[in-house]
Design a protein around this motif. Structure first.
Motif, PDB file in Angstrom:
ATOM      1  N   GLN A   1      30.324  45.692  71.045  1.00  0.00           N
ATOM      2  CA  GLN A   1      29.936  47.070  71.295  1.00  0.00           C
ATOM      3  C   GLN A   1      30.513  48.034  70.271  1.00  0.00           C
ATOM      4  N   LEU A   2      31.549  47.603  69.554  1.00  0.00           N
ATOM      5  CA  LEU A   2      32.116  48.427  68.499  1.00  0.00           C
ATOM      6  C   LEU A   2      31.992  47.684  67.174  1.00  0.00           C
ATOM      7  N   GLN A   3      31.445  48.363  66.189  1.00  0.00           N
ATOM      8  CA  GLN A   3      31.247  47.761  64.879  1.00  0.00           C
ATOM      9  C   GLN A   3      31.881  48.646  63.825  1.00  0.00           C
ATOM     10  N   ALA A   4      32.953  48.122  63.218  1.00  0.00           N
ATOM     11  CA  ALA A   4      33.669  48.896  62.194  1.00  0.00           C
ATOM     12  C   ALA A   4      33.163  48.526  60.810  1.00  0.00           C
ATOM     13  N   SER A   5      33.219  49.500  59.918  1.00  0.00           N
ATOM     14  CA  SER A   5      32.798  49.271  58.538  1.00  0.00           C
ATOM     15  C   SER A   5      33.494  50.276  57.623  1.00  0.00           C
ATOM     16  N   GLY A   6      33.364  50.046  56.336  1.00  0.00           N
ATOM     17  CA  GLY A   6      33.880  51.004  55.362  1.00  0.00           C
ATOM     18  C   GLY A   6      35.104  50.557  54.610  1.00  0.00           C
ATOM     19  N   GLY A   7      35.677  49.426  54.989  1.00  0.00           N
ATOM     20  CA  GLY A   7      36.841  48.942  54.281  1.00  0.00           C
ATOM     21  C   GLY A   7      36.477  48.381  52.924  1.00  0.00           C
ATOM     22  N   GLY A   8      37.499  48.050  52.155  1.00  0.00           N
ATOM     23  CA  GLY A   8      37.257  47.475  50.840  1.00  0.00           C
ATOM     24  C   GLY A   8      38.496  47.567  49.975  1.00  0.00           C
ATOM     25  N   LEU A   9      38.304  47.273  48.702  1.00  0.00           N
ATOM     26  CA  LEU A   9      39.383  47.317  47.720  1.00  0.00           C
ATOM     27  C   LEU A   9      39.356  48.686  47.040  1.00  0.00           C
ATOM     28  N   VAL A  10      40.480  49.378  47.114  1.00  0.00           N
ATOM     29  CA  VAL A  10      40.560  50.733  46.567  1.00  0.00           C
ATOM     30  C   VAL A  10      41.827  50.856  45.730  1.00  0.00           C
ATOM     31  N   GLN A  11      41.765  51.630  44.691  1.00  0.00           N
ATOM     32  CA  GLN A  11      42.946  51.844  43.865  1.00  0.00           C
ATOM     33  C   GLN A  11      43.859  52.890  44.480  1.00  0.00           C
ATOM     34  N   VAL A  12      45.107  52.800  44.127  1.00  0.00           N
ATOM     35  CA  VAL A  12      46.081  53.797  44.584  1.00  0.00           C
ATOM     36  C   VAL A  12      45.586  55.197  44.227  1.00  0.00           C
ATOM     37  N   TYR A  89      42.017  47.544  59.709  1.00  0.00           N
ATOM     38  CA  TYR A  89      41.874  48.720  60.567  1.00  0.00           C
ATOM     39  C   TYR A  89      40.888  48.400  61.685  1.00  0.00           C
ATOM     40  N   TYR A  90      41.318  48.680  62.910  1.00  0.00           N
ATOM     41  CA  TYR A  90      40.508  48.384  64.089  1.00  0.00           C
ATOM     42  C   TYR A  90      40.149  49.677  64.812  1.00  0.00           C
ATOM     43  N   CYS A  91      38.912  49.770  65.256  1.00  0.00           N
ATOM     44  CA  CYS A  91      38.564  50.890  66.122  1.00  0.00           C
ATOM     45  C   CYS A  91      38.691  50.452  67.575  1.00  0.00           C
ATOM     46  N   PHE A  92      38.926  51.418  68.401  1.00  0.00           N
ATOM     47  CA  PHE A  92      39.206  51.183  69.818  1.00  0.00           C
ATOM     48  C   PHE A  92      38.522  52.266  70.628  1.00  0.00           C
ATOM     49  N   ALA A  93      38.076  51.919  71.827  1.00  0.00           N
ATOM     50  CA  ALA A  93      37.442  52.926  72.672  1.00  0.00           C
ATOM     51  C   ALA A  93      37.582  52.576  74.146  1.00  0.00           C
ATOM     52  N   ARG A  94      37.639  53.620  74.925  1.00  0.00           N
ATOM     53  CA  ARG A  94      37.588  53.486  76.383  1.00  0.00           C
ATOM     54  C   ARG A  94      36.317  54.165  76.867  1.00  0.00           C
ATOM     55  N   THR A  95      35.726  53.631  77.930  1.00  0.00           N
ATOM     56  CA  THR A  95      34.555  54.303  78.475  1.00  0.00           C
ATOM     57  C   THR A  95      34.997  55.479  79.339  1.00  0.00           C
ATOM     58  N   VAL A  96      34.081  56.385  79.605  1.00  0.00           N
ATOM     59  CA  VAL A  96      34.389  57.535  80.467  1.00  0.00           C
ATOM     60  C   VAL A  96      34.429  57.114  81.930  1.00  0.00           C
ATOM     61  N   PHE A  97      34.008  55.892  82.226  1.00  0.00           N
ATOM     62  CA  PHE A  97      33.916  55.424  83.599  1.00  0.00           C
ATOM     63  C   PHE A  97      35.171  54.691  84.063  1.00  0.00           C
ATOM     64  N   GLN A 106      35.795  44.696  65.409  1.00  0.00           N
ATOM     65  CA  GLN A 106      36.214  43.452  64.780  1.00  0.00           C
ATOM     66  C   GLN A 106      37.220  43.666  63.653  1.00  0.00           C
ATOM     67  N   GLY A 107      37.444  44.894  63.235  1.00  0.00           N
ATOM     68  CA  GLY A 107      38.391  45.144  62.165  1.00  0.00           C
ATOM     69  C   GLY A 107      37.719  45.201  60.809  1.00  0.00           C
ATOM     70  N   THR A 108      38.234  46.075  59.983  1.00  0.00           N
ATOM     71  CA  THR A 108      37.740  46.170  58.612  1.00  0.00           C
ATOM     72  C   THR A 108      38.954  46.240  57.685  1.00  0.00           C
ATOM     73  N   LEU A 109      38.950  45.421  56.653  1.00  0.00           N
ATOM     74  CA  LEU A 109      40.106  45.266  55.778  1.00  0.00           C
ATOM     75  C   LEU A 109      40.109  46.332  54.691  1.00  0.00           C
ATOM     76  N   VAL A 110      41.243  47.007  54.583  1.00  0.00           N
ATOM     77  CA  VAL A 110      41.474  47.955  53.503  1.00  0.00           C
ATOM     78  C   VAL A 110      42.584  47.396  52.623  1.00  0.00           C
ATOM     79  N   THR A 111      42.282  47.228  51.352  1.00  0.00           N
ATOM     80  CA  THR A 111      43.267  46.732  50.400  1.00  0.00           C
ATOM     81  C   THR A 111      43.440  47.771  49.310  1.00  0.00           C
ATOM     82  N   VAL A 112      44.673  48.225  49.141  1.00  0.00           N
ATOM     83  CA  VAL A 112      44.966  49.246  48.133  1.00  0.00           C
ATOM     84  C   VAL A 112      45.708  48.578  46.988  1.00  0.00           C
ATOM     85  N   SER A 113      45.137  48.626  45.817  1.00  0.00           N
ATOM     86  CA  SER A 113      45.734  47.971  44.663  1.00  0.00           C
ATOM     87  C   SER A 113      46.451  48.986  43.777  1.00  0.00           C
ATOM     88  N   SER A 114      47.570  48.560  43.235  1.00  0.00           N
ATOM     89  CA  SER A 114      48.363  49.450  42.376  1.00  0.00           C
ATOM     90  C   SER A 114      48.103  49.152  40.915  1.00  0.00           C
TER      91      SER A 114
END
Length: 114
Positions: A1-12, A89-97, A106-114
């Motif tokens: 029900q939760l789909q995370a995206s947007g992670g990747g390899l990024v420079q400092v 990075y994981y997203c999390f949610a509670r229902t209003v009910f 499921q988590g999305t990996l963020v890697t910061v390279s120096s």
């Protein structure tokens, strides 16, 4: 029900925007957690359905959480990325009910390279 995206390899010093699409219910509190290698999962930030935000004391002002209730989405913007931001990075949610409900993306990996 939760789909995370947007992670990747990024420079400092770079920026990133993570997205999480939630479906199947109406969600109240939504949040982002992260788990760095060899460390426990920790809260980064949370946001209520009304838009009230909370940031972990360990998180600097480089992080910004937002949401779009019409899309059932929550976002996390991270500026001036540092190597120590490397994590899944994981997203999390509670229902209003059900305040005890807990849904994880499921988590999305963020890697910061120096």
């Amino acid at each position: 029900q939760l789909q995370a995206s947007g992670g990747g390899l990024v420079q400092v010093g770079g920026s990133l925007r993570l997205s999480c699409a939630a479906s199947g219910s109406v969600f109240g509190t939504m949040a982002w957690y992260r788990q760095a290698p060899g460390k426990q999962r920790e809260l980064v930030a949370s946001i209520s359905r009304g838009g009230s935000t909370h940031y972990s004391d360990s998180v600097e002002e480089r992080f910004f959480i937002s949401r779009d209730n019409t899309k059932g989405a929550v976002y996390l913007e991270i500026d001036s990325l540092k190597p120590e931001d490397t994590a899944v990075y994981y997203c999390f949610a509670r229902t209003v009910f059900d305040d005890r409900s807990a849904y994880w993306g499921q988590g999305t990996l963020v890697t910061v390279s120096s």
